[in-house]
Design a protein around this motif. Structure first.
Motif, PDB file in Angstrom:
ATOM      1  N   ALA A   1       0.743  -1.037   0.111  1.00 26.20           N
ATOM      2  CA  ALA A   1       0.121  -0.162   0.100  1.00 26.20           C
ATOM      3  C   ALA A   1       0.922   1.266   0.029  1.00 26.20           C
ATOM      4  CB  ALA A   1      -1.163   0.021   1.090  1.00 26.20           C
ATOM      5  N   LEU A   2       2.062   1.374   0.784  1.00 26.84           N
ATOM      6  CA  LEU A   2       2.855   2.364   0.712  1.00 26.84           C
ATOM      7  C   LEU A   2       3.474   2.763  -0.412  1.00 26.84           C
ATOM      8  CD1 LEU A   2       4.457   1.893   4.188  1.00 26.84           C
ATOM      9  CD2 LEU A   2       2.713   3.576   3.880  1.00 26.84           C
ATOM     10  N   LYS A   3       3.882   1.773  -1.293  1.00 31.64           N
ATOM     11  CA  LYS A   3       4.387   1.821  -2.657  1.00 31.64           C
ATOM     12  C   LYS A   3       3.534   2.695  -3.408  1.00 31.64           C
ATOM     13  CE  LYS A   3       7.326  -2.095  -2.456  1.00 31.64           C
ATOM     14  NZ  LYS A   3       7.623  -3.575  -2.935  1.00 31.64           N
ATOM     15  N   ASN A   4       2.282   2.443  -3.332  1.00 29.28           N
ATOM     16  CA  ASN A   4       1.340   3.375  -4.136  1.00 29.28           C
ATOM     17  C   ASN A   4       1.355   4.832  -3.798  1.00 29.28           C
ATOM     18  OD1 ASN A   4       0.398   1.245  -5.695  1.00 29.28           O
ATOM     19  ND2 ASN A   4      -1.012   0.526  -4.122  1.00 29.28           N
ATOM     20  N   VAL A   5       1.750   5.081  -2.527  1.00 31.06           N
ATOM     21  CA  VAL A   5       1.746   6.460  -1.936  1.00 31.06           C
ATOM     22  C   VAL A   5       3.102   7.221  -2.208  1.00 31.06           C
ATOM     23  CG1 VAL A   5       1.161   7.898   0.125  1.00 31.06           C
ATOM     24  CG2 VAL A   5      -0.105   5.974  -0.452  1.00 31.06           C
ATOM     25  N   PHE A   6       4.104   6.332  -1.483  1.00 28.72           N
ATOM     26  CA  PHE A   6       5.341   7.026  -1.893  1.00 28.72           C
ATOM     27  C   PHE A   6       6.348   6.491  -2.798  1.00 28.72           C
ATOM     28  CE2 PHE A   6       3.983   6.867   2.712  1.00 28.72           C
ATOM     29  CZ  PHE A   6       4.209   8.398   3.071  1.00 28.72           C
ATOM     30  N   LYS A   7       5.917   6.984  -4.234  1.00 31.06           N
ATOM     31  CA  LYS A   7       6.358   6.301  -5.404  1.00 31.06           C
ATOM     32  C   LYS A   7       7.888   6.350  -5.615  1.00 31.06           C
ATOM     33  CE  LYS A   7       1.777   6.720  -7.624  1.00 31.06           C
ATOM     34  NZ  LYS A   7       1.514   5.395  -7.435  1.00 31.06           N
ATOM     35  N   GLU A   8       8.403   7.681  -4.850  1.00 35.78           N
ATOM     36  CA  GLU A   8       9.869   7.934  -5.144  1.00 35.78           C
ATOM     37  C   GLU A   8      10.835   7.319  -3.995  1.00 35.78           C
ATOM     38  OE1 GLU A   8      10.733   9.709  -7.545  1.00 35.78           O
ATOM     39  OE2 GLU A   8       8.774   9.854  -8.293  1.00 35.78           O
ATOM     40  N   ALA A   9       9.936   6.721  -3.001  1.00 36.52           N
ATOM     41  CA  ALA A   9      10.781   6.042  -2.017  1.00 36.52           C
ATOM     42  C   ALA A   9      11.662   4.683  -2.398  1.00 36.52           C
ATOM     43  CB  ALA A   9       9.703   5.863  -0.602  1.00 36.52           C
ATOM     44  N   ILE A  10      12.651   4.511  -1.588  1.00 39.45           N
ATOM     45  CA  ILE A  10      13.201   3.068  -1.979  1.00 39.45           C
ATOM     46  C   ILE A  10      12.674   2.282  -0.931  1.00 39.45           C
ATOM     47  CG2 ILE A  10      15.544   1.967  -1.548  1.00 39.45           C
ATOM     48  CD1 ILE A  10      16.771   4.789  -2.249  1.00 39.45           C
ATOM     49  N   PHE A  11      12.223   1.112  -1.289  1.00 37.96           N
ATOM     50  CA  PHE A  11      11.622   0.069  -0.476  1.00 37.96           C
ATOM     51  C   PHE A  11      12.953  -0.959  -0.394  1.00 37.96           C
ATOM     52  CE2 PHE A  11       7.930   2.420  -1.477  1.00 37.96           C
ATOM     53  CZ  PHE A  11       7.436   2.307  -0.508  1.00 37.96           C
TER      54      PHE A  11
ATOM     55  N   LYS B   1      17.001  10.155   0.966  1.00 38.32           N
ATOM     56  CA  LYS B   1      15.846   9.834   0.335  1.00 38.32           C
ATOM     57  C   LYS B   1      15.076   9.294   1.340  1.00 38.32           C
ATOM     58  CE  LYS B   1      18.158   9.107  -4.029  1.00 38.32           C
ATOM     59  NZ  LYS B   1      18.243   7.797  -5.236  1.00 38.32           N
ATOM     60  N   LEU B   2      13.702   8.946   1.134  1.00 38.35           N
ATOM     61  CA  LEU B   2      13.026   8.100   1.984  1.00 38.35           C
ATOM     62  C   LEU B   2      13.083   6.927   1.631  1.00 38.35           C
ATOM     63  CD1 LEU B   2      10.697   7.994   3.674  1.00 38.35           C
ATOM     64  CD2 LEU B   2       8.837   8.295   1.926  1.00 38.35           C
ATOM     65  N   ILE B   3      13.376   6.211   2.732  1.00 39.54           N
ATOM     66  CA  ILE B   3      13.537   4.660   2.608  1.00 39.54           C
ATOM     67  C   ILE B   3      12.715   4.066   3.513  1.00 39.54           C
ATOM     68  CG2 ILE B   3      15.386   2.767   2.924  1.00 39.54           C
ATOM     69  CD1 ILE B   3      17.668   5.063   3.017  1.00 39.54           C
ATOM     70  N   ILE B   4      12.099   3.261   3.025  1.00 41.37           N
ATOM     71  CA  ILE B   4      11.107   2.314   3.715  1.00 41.37           C
ATOM     72  C   ILE B   4      11.450   0.694   3.845  1.00 41.37           C
ATOM     73  CG2 ILE B   4       8.644   1.470   4.330  1.00 41.37           C
ATOM     74  CD1 ILE B   4       7.854   4.362   2.930  1.00 41.37           C
ATOM     75  N   SER B   5      11.668   0.356   4.944  1.00 39.59           N
ATOM     76  CA  SER B   5      12.456  -1.249   5.146  1.00 39.59           C
ATOM     77  C   SER B   5      11.363  -2.058   5.821  1.00 39.59           C
ATOM     78  CB  SER B   5      13.495  -1.219   5.661  1.00 39.59           C
ATOM     79  OG  SER B   5      14.321  -2.443   5.773  1.00 39.59           O
ATOM     80  N   ASP B   6      11.004  -3.473   5.235  1.00 36.67           N
ATOM     81  CA  ASP B   6      10.507  -4.229   6.005  1.00 36.67           C
ATOM     82  C   ASP B   6      11.375  -5.086   6.935  1.00 36.67           C
ATOM     83  OD1 ASP B   6       9.062  -6.863   6.741  1.00 36.67           O
ATOM     84  OD2 ASP B   6       8.584  -7.306   4.745  1.00 36.67           O
ATOM     85  N   ARG B   7      11.461  -4.513   8.162  1.00 37.17           N
ATOM     86  CA  ARG B   7      12.664  -4.929   9.254  1.00 37.17           C
ATOM     87  C   ARG B   7      13.942  -4.236   9.292  1.00 37.17           C
ATOM     88  NH1 ARG B   7       9.811  -9.087  11.712  1.00 37.17           N
ATOM     89  NH2 ARG B   7       8.982 -10.522  10.582  1.00 37.17           N
ATOM     90  N   SER B   8      14.412  -4.343  10.500  1.00 36.11           N
ATOM     91  CA  SER B   8      15.727  -3.564  10.749  1.00 36.11           C
ATOM     92  C   SER B   8      16.295  -4.371  11.899  1.00 36.11           C
ATOM     93  CB  SER B   8      15.170  -2.156  11.142  1.00 36.11           C
ATOM     94  OG  SER B   8      14.639  -2.118  12.664  1.00 36.11           O
ATOM     95  N   LEU B   9      17.338  -3.546  12.386  1.00 43.12           N
ATOM     96  CA  LEU B   9      17.932  -4.416  13.800  1.00 43.12           C
ATOM     97  C   LEU B   9      17.042  -4.808  14.680  1.00 43.12           C
ATOM     98  CD1 LEU B   9      19.718  -1.711  15.960  1.00 43.12           C
ATOM     99  CD2 LEU B   9      17.986  -1.036  14.519  1.00 43.12           C
ATOM    100  N   ILE B  10      15.940  -4.122  14.892  1.00 40.48           N
ATOM    101  CA  ILE B  10      14.778  -4.237  16.001  1.00 40.48           C
ATOM    102  C   ILE B  10      14.420  -5.651  15.713  1.00 40.48           C
ATOM    103  CG2 ILE B  10      12.504  -3.942  16.784  1.00 40.48           C
ATOM    104  CD1 ILE B  10      13.199  -0.936  15.984  1.00 40.48           C
ATOM    105  N   SER B  11      14.015  -6.191  14.674  1.00 42.19           N
ATOM    106  CA  SER B  11      13.863  -7.733  14.235  1.00 42.19           C
ATOM    107  C   SER B  11      15.020  -8.699  14.663  1.00 42.19           C
ATOM    108  CB  SER B  11      13.331  -7.857  12.729  1.00 42.19           C
ATOM    109  OG  SER B  11      12.015  -7.367  12.444  1.00 42.19           O
TER     110      SER B  11
ATOM    111  N   PHE C   1       1.679   9.174  10.144  1.00 42.01           N
ATOM    112  CA  PHE C   1       3.169   9.175  10.996  1.00 42.01           C
ATOM    113  C   PHE C   1       4.359   9.514  10.087  1.00 42.01           C
ATOM    114  CE2 PHE C   1       6.497   6.462  12.862  1.00 42.01           C
ATOM    115  CZ  PHE C   1       6.797   7.131  14.274  1.00 42.01           C
ATOM    116  N   ILE C   2       4.505   9.061   8.982  1.00 42.20           N
ATOM    117  CA  ILE C   2       5.546   9.193   8.148  1.00 42.20           C
ATOM    118  C   ILE C   2       5.742  10.511   7.884  1.00 42.20           C
ATOM    119  CG2 ILE C   2       6.840   8.747   6.012  1.00 42.20           C
ATOM    120  CD1 ILE C   2       5.624   6.009   6.022  1.00 42.20           C
ATOM    121  N   GLU C   3       4.486  11.137   7.625  1.00 42.78           N
ATOM    122  CA  GLU C   3       4.619  12.806   7.023  1.00 42.78           C
ATOM    123  C   GLU C   3       4.577  13.853   8.073  1.00 42.78           C
ATOM    124  OE1 GLU C   3       0.901  12.809   4.623  1.00 42.78           O
ATOM    125  OE2 GLU C   3       2.383  12.103   2.975  1.00 42.78           O
ATOM    126  N   GLN C   4       4.236  13.331   9.261  1.00 43.13           N
ATOM    127  CA  GLN C   4       4.375  14.275  10.554  1.00 43.13           C
ATOM    128  C   GLN C   4       5.835  14.926  10.452  1.00 43.13           C
ATOM    129  OE1 GLN C   4       2.517  12.375  13.963  1.00 43.13           O
ATOM    130  NE2 GLN C   4       4.637  11.855  14.695  1.00 43.13           N
TER     131      GLN C   4
END
Length: 193
Positions: A19-29, A80-90, A190-193
């Motif tokens: 869903a976020l890929k449809n909103v933040f088209k310039e982001a790196i996923f 840039k805006l980077i959105i990652s599925d998981r991070s060091l927290i996982s 939350f991302i945009e605030q």
């Protein structure tokens, strides 16, 4: 800005990322494990391969994947805006056989001190988790069972709280059983605030 979407398996991260890929088209996923060429090979070993790994070996392979992702994808694109599925927290939450302070040290080394600016944590109640696990083919982590995932979820909560207090991480926790569109809208805000 580096955003991490976190939660135990089946919490809805993949659905929200689409869903976020449809909103933040310039982001790196991207995603862990597997967001680099090396990561794809490590992902096969960690999640799909029939090799049974010692817990130390498994943790170190996840760290290798994370180090490569930070070096090759995250650090070069922090402007840039980077959105990652998981991070060091996982990585810290699932490595339950190890002390959290040791894991924090290893993970901060692997990430060169680079942390997500914001974390979205999708959590599930036990009944919803059971339902979701019964409706899919499970990988090696999911096959460890319901209790393993619920214990990991508690560790996620503890780690996010610790990182928020000590390292100024901004976090949003959402019920993964809420309607998909409602979760998406809350994440976007939350991302945009």
């Amino acid at each position: 800005m580096y955003i991490a979407l976190e939660g135990i398996d089946t919490s809805g991260k993949s659905t929200q990322l689409q869903a976020l890929k449809n909103v933040f088209k310039e982001a790196i996923f991207t995603f862990e494990p597997g967001g680099t060429e090396l990561g794809r090979k490590l992902r096969d070993i960690l999640l799909e391969d029939s090799i049974i790994l010692d817990s130390r070996t498994e943790m170190l392979l996840f760290l290798a994947d994370r180090a490569e992702l930070i070096a090759k994808v995250i650090k070069p694109n922090l402007h840039k805006l980077i959105i990652s599925d998981r991070s060091l927290i996982s990585g810290m939450a699932y490595a339950k056989d190890f002390d959290l302070e040791i894991l924090k040290t290893f993970n901060l080394f692997a990430t060169q001190g680079v942390l997500p600016n914001k974390v979205i944590f999708l959590e599930l109640q036990e009944e919803e988790l059971k339902r979701r696990l019964n409706h899919k083919e499970n990988d090696k982590i999911e096959l460890r069972g319901l209790n393993h995932l619920l214990e990991s979820q508690k560790r996620f909560q503890s780690i996010i709280k610790d990182l928020s207090l000590h390292l100024s991480l901004q976090a949003l926790t959402l019920d993964g059983a809420l309607p998909r569109e409602e979760i998406t809208q809350k994440i976007i805000a939350f991302i945009e605030q």
